[in-house]
Scaffold this motif. Structure first.
Motif, short mmCIF file in Angstrom:
data_model
loop_
_atom_site.label_atom_id
_atom_site.label_comp_id
_atom_site.label_asym_id
_atom_site.label_seq_id
_atom_site.Cartn_x
_atom_site.Cartn_y
_atom_site.Cartn_z
N TRP A 126 0.85 -1.18 0.00
CA TRP A 126 0.00 0.00 0.00
C TRP A 126 0.88 1.23 0.00
N GLN A 127 0.35 2.33 -0.51
CA GLN A 127 1.04 3.61 -0.51
C GLN A 127 0.18 4.61 0.24
N LEU A 128 0.80 5.39 1.13
CA LEU A 128 0.10 6.44 1.88
C LEU A 128 0.55 7.79 1.36
N GLU A 129 -0.41 8.69 1.18
CA GLU A 129 -0.07 10.05 0.72
C GLU A 129 -0.86 11.05 1.55
N LEU A 130 -0.16 11.98 2.19
CA LEU A 130 -0.80 13.04 2.95
C LEU A 130 -1.48 13.98 1.96
N VAL A 131 -2.76 14.25 2.18
CA VAL A 131 -3.53 15.11 1.28
C VAL A 131 -3.65 16.47 1.95
#
Length: 61
Positions: free
Chosen positions: A51-56
Motif C-alpha cells: 500500500w502507498q500512503l499520501e498526505l492530502v
C-alpha cells in the motif's frame, strides 16, 4: 526493518500505527507529540501486500 501491527479498529475497519518520529519529521505533531490539526491520508493499494500512503493537503468541500 520496523514492523507495525495491523489492528482491528471497529467492525468495518483496521488500522496501522505510524511512528511518531516519522510524523514529527513531517511537521504533523506539536511540541507535546500531539497532532497539530486534522489531517487526511489517501491510502492506495499498489500491489499484492503493498500500500502507498499520501498526505492530502487540500480537501475539496
Amino acid at each position: 526493518m520496523a514492523l507495525n501491527k495491523l489492528r482491528q479498529l471497529d467492525q468495518h475497519s483496521l488500522g496501522v500505527t505510524l511512528p511518531k518520529d516519522d510524523l514529527r519529521l513531517e511537521g504533523l505533531l506539536d511540541e507535546n507529540g500531539e497532532l497539530r490539526d486534522e489531517h487526511h491520508v489517501h491510502v492506495r493499494h499498489t500491489d499484492t501486500g503493498e500500500w502507498q500512503l499520501e498526505l492530502v493537503e487540500d480537501i475539496d468541500s
